[in-house]
Design a protein around this motif. Structure first.
Motif, PDB file in Angstrom:
ATOM      1  N   PRO A  76      -0.945  67.026  17.638  1.00  0.00           N
ATOM      2  CA  PRO A  76      -2.350  66.620  17.441  1.00  0.00           C
ATOM      3  C   PRO A  76      -2.484  65.292  16.690  1.00  0.00           C
ATOM      4  CG  PRO A  76      -2.090  68.952  16.991  1.00  0.00           C
ATOM      5  CD  PRO A  76      -0.711  68.401  17.161  1.00  0.00           C
ATOM      6  N   LYS A  77      -1.643  65.070  15.660  1.00  0.00           N
ATOM      7  CA  LYS A  77      -1.685  63.806  14.925  1.00  0.00           C
ATOM      8  C   LYS A  77      -1.185  62.648  15.787  1.00  0.00           C
ATOM      9  CE  LYS A  77      -1.170  65.890  10.352  1.00  0.00           C
ATOM     10  NZ  LYS A  77      -0.375  65.928   9.093  1.00  0.00           N
ATOM     11  N   VAL A  78      -0.201  62.927  16.639  1.00  0.00           N
ATOM     12  CA  VAL A  78       0.297  61.884  17.541  1.00  0.00           C
ATOM     13  C   VAL A  78      -0.795  61.446  18.501  1.00  0.00           C
ATOM     14  CG1 VAL A  78       1.944  61.397  19.402  1.00  0.00           C
ATOM     15  CG2 VAL A  78       2.702  62.610  17.364  1.00  0.00           C
ATOM     16  N   ARG A  79      -1.568  62.396  18.998  1.00  0.00           N
ATOM     17  CA  ARG A  79      -2.652  62.048  19.925  1.00  0.00           C
ATOM     18  C   ARG A  79      -3.738  61.234  19.212  1.00  0.00           C
ATOM     19  NH1 ARG A  79      -1.365  67.102  22.220  1.00  0.00           N
ATOM     20  NH2 ARG A  79      -2.843  68.224  20.904  1.00  0.00           N
ATOM     21  N   GLU A  80      -3.979  61.539  17.934  1.00  0.00           N
ATOM     22  CA  GLU A  80      -4.942  60.740  17.184  1.00  0.00           C
ATOM     23  C   GLU A  80      -4.456  59.294  17.050  1.00  0.00           C
ATOM     24  OE1 GLU A  80      -5.573  62.581  13.448  1.00  0.00           O
ATOM     25  OE2 GLU A  80      -6.498  64.403  14.285  1.00  0.00           O
ATOM     26  N   LEU A  81      -3.153  59.129  16.815  1.00  0.00           N
ATOM     27  CA  LEU A  81      -2.591  57.781  16.738  1.00  0.00           C
ATOM     28  C   LEU A  81      -2.693  57.075  18.084  1.00  0.00           C
ATOM     29  CD1 LEU A  81       0.637  58.360  14.581  1.00  0.00           C
ATOM     30  CD2 LEU A  81      -1.505  57.297  13.864  1.00  0.00           C
ATOM     31  N   GLN A  82      -2.530  57.799  19.152  1.00  0.00           N
ATOM     32  CA  GLN A  82      -2.629  57.199  20.486  1.00  0.00           C
ATOM     33  C   GLN A  82      -4.051  56.715  20.761  1.00  0.00           C
ATOM     34  OE1 GLN A  82      -1.194  60.420  22.883  1.00  0.00           O
ATOM     35  NE2 GLN A  82       0.962  59.864  22.625  1.00  0.00           N
ATOM     36  N   LYS A  83      -5.027  57.471  20.314  1.00  0.00           N
ATOM     37  CA  LYS A  83      -6.409  57.037  20.485  1.00  0.00           C
ATOM     38  C   LYS A  83      -6.712  55.805  19.626  1.00  0.00           C
ATOM     39  CE  LYS A  83      -8.188  61.677  21.512  1.00  0.00           C
ATOM     40  NZ  LYS A  83      -9.075  62.785  21.048  1.00  0.00           N
ATOM     41  N   LYS A  84      -6.100  55.772  18.446  1.00  0.00           N
ATOM     42  CA  LYS A  84      -6.401  54.686  17.505  1.00  0.00           C
ATOM     43  C   LYS A  84      -5.659  53.401  17.858  1.00  0.00           C
ATOM     44  CE  LYS A  84      -6.546  53.756  12.521  1.00  0.00           C
ATOM     45  NZ  LYS A  84      -6.268  54.328  11.164  1.00  0.00           N
ATOM     46  N   TYR A  85      -4.385  53.520  18.266  1.00  0.00           N
ATOM     47  CA  TYR A  85      -3.560  52.332  18.517  1.00  0.00           C
ATOM     48  C   TYR A  85      -3.106  52.238  19.971  1.00  0.00           C
ATOM     49  CZ  TYR A  85      -3.164  52.503  13.408  1.00  0.00           C
ATOM     50  OH  TYR A  85      -3.443  52.551  12.063  1.00  0.00           O
ATOM     51  N   GLY A  86      -3.869  52.859  20.873  1.00  0.00           N
ATOM     52  CA  GLY A  86      -3.469  52.843  22.278  1.00  0.00           C
ATOM     53  C   GLY A  86      -3.379  51.441  22.860  1.00  0.00           C
ATOM     54  N   HIS A  87      -4.114  50.502  22.296  1.00  0.00           N
ATOM     55  CA  HIS A  87      -4.116  49.132  22.815  1.00  0.00           C
ATOM     56  C   HIS A  87      -2.941  48.312  22.285  1.00  0.00           C
ATOM     57  CE1 HIS A  87      -6.086  49.133  18.885  1.00  0.00           C
ATOM     58  NE2 HIS A  87      -5.741  47.839  18.772  1.00  0.00           N
ATOM     59  N   ASP A  88      -2.258  48.827  21.249  1.00  0.00           N
ATOM     60  CA  ASP A  88      -1.152  48.097  20.628  1.00  0.00           C
ATOM     61  C   ASP A  88       0.092  48.977  20.649  1.00  0.00           C
ATOM     62  OD1 ASP A  88       0.600  46.642  19.089  1.00  0.00           O
ATOM     63  OD2 ASP A  88      -0.851  46.164  17.510  1.00  0.00           O
ATOM     64  N   ARG A  89       0.980  48.772  21.624  1.00  0.00           N
ATOM     65  CA  ARG A  89       2.146  49.624  21.800  1.00  0.00           C
ATOM     66  C   ARG A  89       3.104  49.527  20.607  1.00  0.00           C
ATOM     67  NH1 ARG A  89       1.846  53.313  25.698  1.00  0.00           N
ATOM     68  NH2 ARG A  89       4.117  53.202  25.993  1.00  0.00           N
ATOM     69  N   GLN A  90       3.250  48.328  20.076  1.00  0.00           N
ATOM     70  CA  GLN A  90       4.175  48.158  18.957  1.00  0.00           C
ATOM     71  C   GLN A  90       3.671  48.890  17.715  1.00  0.00           C
ATOM     72  OE1 GLN A  90       5.052  44.078  17.993  1.00  0.00           O
ATOM     73  NE2 GLN A  90       6.270  44.590  16.187  1.00  0.00           N
ATOM     74  N   LYS A  91       2.390  48.738  17.417  1.00  0.00           N
ATOM     75  CA  LYS A  91       1.801  49.408  16.267  1.00  0.00           C
ATOM     76  C   LYS A  91       1.836  50.924  16.442  1.00  0.00           C
ATOM     77  CE  LYS A  91      -0.486  49.441  12.345  1.00  0.00           C
ATOM     78  NZ  LYS A  91       0.138  49.004  11.071  1.00  0.00           N
ATOM     79  N   LEU A  92       1.589  51.375  17.670  1.00  0.00           N
ATOM     80  CA  LEU A  92       1.631  52.811  17.956  1.00  0.00           C
ATOM     81  C   LEU A  92       3.032  53.370  17.701  1.00  0.00           C
ATOM     82  CD1 LEU A  92       0.428  55.422  19.074  1.00  0.00           C
ATOM     83  CD2 LEU A  92       0.972  54.599  21.380  1.00  0.00           C
ATOM     84  N   GLY A  93       4.050  52.638  18.151  1.00  0.00           N
ATOM     85  CA  GLY A  93       5.423  53.089  17.938  1.00  0.00           C
ATOM     86  C   GLY A  93       5.785  53.134  16.464  1.00  0.00           C
ATOM     87  N   GLU A  94       5.336  52.109  15.705  1.00  0.00           N
ATOM     88  CA  GLU A  94       5.634  52.068  14.276  1.00  0.00           C
ATOM     89  C   GLU A  94       4.958  53.227  13.534  1.00  0.00           C
ATOM     90  OE1 GLU A  94       4.327  48.270  13.043  1.00  0.00           O
ATOM     91  OE2 GLU A  94       6.019  47.159  13.940  1.00  0.00           O
ATOM     92  N   GLU A  95       3.690  53.465  13.845  1.00  0.00           N
ATOM     93  CA  GLU A  95       2.958  54.535  13.167  1.00  0.00           C
ATOM     94  C   GLU A  95       3.493  55.908  13.559  1.00  0.00           C
ATOM     95  OE1 GLU A  95       0.667  54.349  10.819  1.00  0.00           O
ATOM     96  OE2 GLU A  95       0.895  52.169  10.791  1.00  0.00           O
ATOM     97  N   THR A  96       3.903  56.055  14.807  1.00  0.00           N
ATOM     98  CA  THR A  96       4.450  57.340  15.250  1.00  0.00           C
ATOM     99  C   THR A  96       5.769  57.638  14.543  1.00  0.00           C
ATOM    100  OG1 THR A  96       3.432  57.056  17.433  1.00  0.00           O
ATOM    101  CG2 THR A  96       5.187  58.684  17.246  1.00  0.00           C
ATOM    102  N   MET A  97       6.643  56.635  14.458  1.00  0.00           N
ATOM    103  CA  MET A  97       7.913  56.834  13.770  1.00  0.00           C
ATOM    104  C   MET A  97       7.695  57.087  12.276  1.00  0.00           C
ATOM    105  SD  MET A  97      10.072  56.898  16.127  1.00  0.00           S
ATOM    106  CE  MET A  97      11.500  57.073  15.059  1.00  0.00           C
ATOM    107  N   LYS A  98       6.681  56.439  11.701  1.00  0.00           N
ATOM    108  CA  LYS A  98       6.346  56.672  10.286  1.00  0.00           C
ATOM    109  C   LYS A  98       5.875  58.114  10.093  1.00  0.00           C
ATOM    110  CE  LYS A  98       3.530  54.824   6.493  1.00  0.00           C
ATOM    111  NZ  LYS A  98       2.944  56.107   6.118  1.00  0.00           N
ATOM    112  N   LEU A  99       5.086  58.609  11.040  1.00  0.00           N
ATOM    113  CA  LEU A  99       4.619  59.990  10.977  1.00  0.00           C
ATOM    114  C   LEU A  99       5.796  60.959  11.024  1.00  0.00           C
ATOM    115  CD1 LEU A  99       2.278  62.078  11.064  1.00  0.00           C
ATOM    116  CD2 LEU A  99       2.346  61.848  13.560  1.00  0.00           C
TER     117      LEU A  99
END
Length: 334
Positions: A76-99
């Motif tokens: 569920p938290k990963v999907r929230e990150l996808q909605k928030k950073y879906g336009h920025d793949r690099q930022k999404l990857g960084e935040e997901t790995m941080k999570l």
């Protein structure tokens, strides 16, 4: 090529010694009541090798299960990150790995048992293949044992070193029998791989984890891995297929035990365990009452037993009587 051969030899040589040492130990044991040169003694040695390796990998399997559970709960938290950073793949990857890092989860931990087994798998393949074709000894296998291992046949008709693809001559009955046995083991290996993955998805994944990229990855592996193993299995010797099928059966039983006794919250397995615990509590005379915020009370279903007075000795009764007389005399005087 020389560089890669050197690296490969450095990795495989220790495995040859470990695998051959375990197999020779089991072979000596089974040779006490089976023919040392027969296929059954070597086949059971391969099964013994598989069990030893899988027991050694239990800590990694536990880590794999915990990693998979955390991955599911974080979806569920990963999907929230996808909605928030879906336009920025690099930022999404960084935040997901941080999570994942904050939760103490490594997405690659679920692959560790499989990755560590692959070198052992190929070492056994080469050990058996070269012993059969050239009588080449490896590790602790001397020339005599290598020849026995390479030429061993189950029932005198099914060589452990033969494969489905290598026994394509249907005109010879022993070859046809080899193909049947090899095909059975290939199908068993494929079926157990599918059932193990299916068991995980249907029993130990919450509903909200069945959607999204992680769920799609799991569904893809559910069908891709059995096909890969099935297609590659026709080239594996029967001895290697025996190892992989036994390993899959171990994984399936081990995973069933973990899911049944320690399921992830919010999954069908968790609900089933809660129901079993409730029925067990009812049978034992106590039942947990759910007050909405967890287990808050325990109701005693059995009637309370009447507490019997303690029996007194004769001396205690006499002392009690004297005390009562003194109290009575003091009351009369007052």
């Amino acid at each position: 090529m020389d560089f890669f051969s050197t690296i490969g030899g450095a990795i495989m040589t220790p495995l040859y010694y470990v695998i051959s040492a375990i197999m020779i130990g089991f072979h000596k044991f089974f040779s006490l009541f089976l023919s040392p040169s027969g296929g059954w003694s070597w086949a059971l040695s391969i099964v013994g090798l598989t069990l030893v390796i899988r027991m050694a990998l239990i800590p990694l399997f536990v880590k794999q299960i915990k990693s998979q559970r955390n991955m599911q709960l974080l979806q569920p938290k990963v999907r929230e990150l996808q909605k928030k950073y879906g336009h920025d793949r690099q930022k999404l990857g960084e935040e997901t790995m941080k999570l994942y890092k904050d939760a103490g989860t490594n997405p690659f931990a679920s692959c560790l048992p499989l990755l560590l087994q692959m070198p052992i798998f190929f070492a056994l393949f080469r050990l058996l293949d070269q012993a059969a074709k050239k009588g080449t000894p490896h590790g602790f296998l001397n020339e005599k044992l290598a020849e026995q291992f390479g030429q061993s046949e189950i029932g005198g008709r099914i060589p452990l070193a033969e494969s489905f693809w290598g026994a394509r001559t249907w005109g010879d009955d022993p070859h046809a029998l080899v193909m049947v046995v090899a095909l059975f083991l290939v199908l068993a290996m494929t079926a157990t791989t599918f059932m193990t993955q299916r068991q995980l998805m249907s029993k130990n994944m919450p509903a909200d984890a069945l959607t999204g990229p992680y769920a799609q990855q799991q569904k893809m592996l559910l069908y891709v891995l059995p096909v890969v193993f099935g297609l590659g299995g026709v080239a594996f010797p029967i001895g290697v297929l025996l190892y992989w099928t036994t390993s899959n059966l171990w994984t399936m039983c081990q995973q069933f035990y973990v899911i049944r006794n320690n399921p992830a919250p919010g999954t069908p397995a968790f609900a089933a365990k809660a129901e079993r615990d409730r029925l067990k509590a009812r049978r034992s005379g106590t039942e947990t009452i759910d007050g909405g915020a967890g287990d808050v009370a325990v109701e005693e279903l059995r009637p309370a037993q009447r507490q019997q007075p303690k029996r007194q000795t004769k001396a205690q009764r006499q002392q009690s009587a004297r005390r009562d007389q003194q109290l009575k005399k003091q009351g009369e005087e007052s």
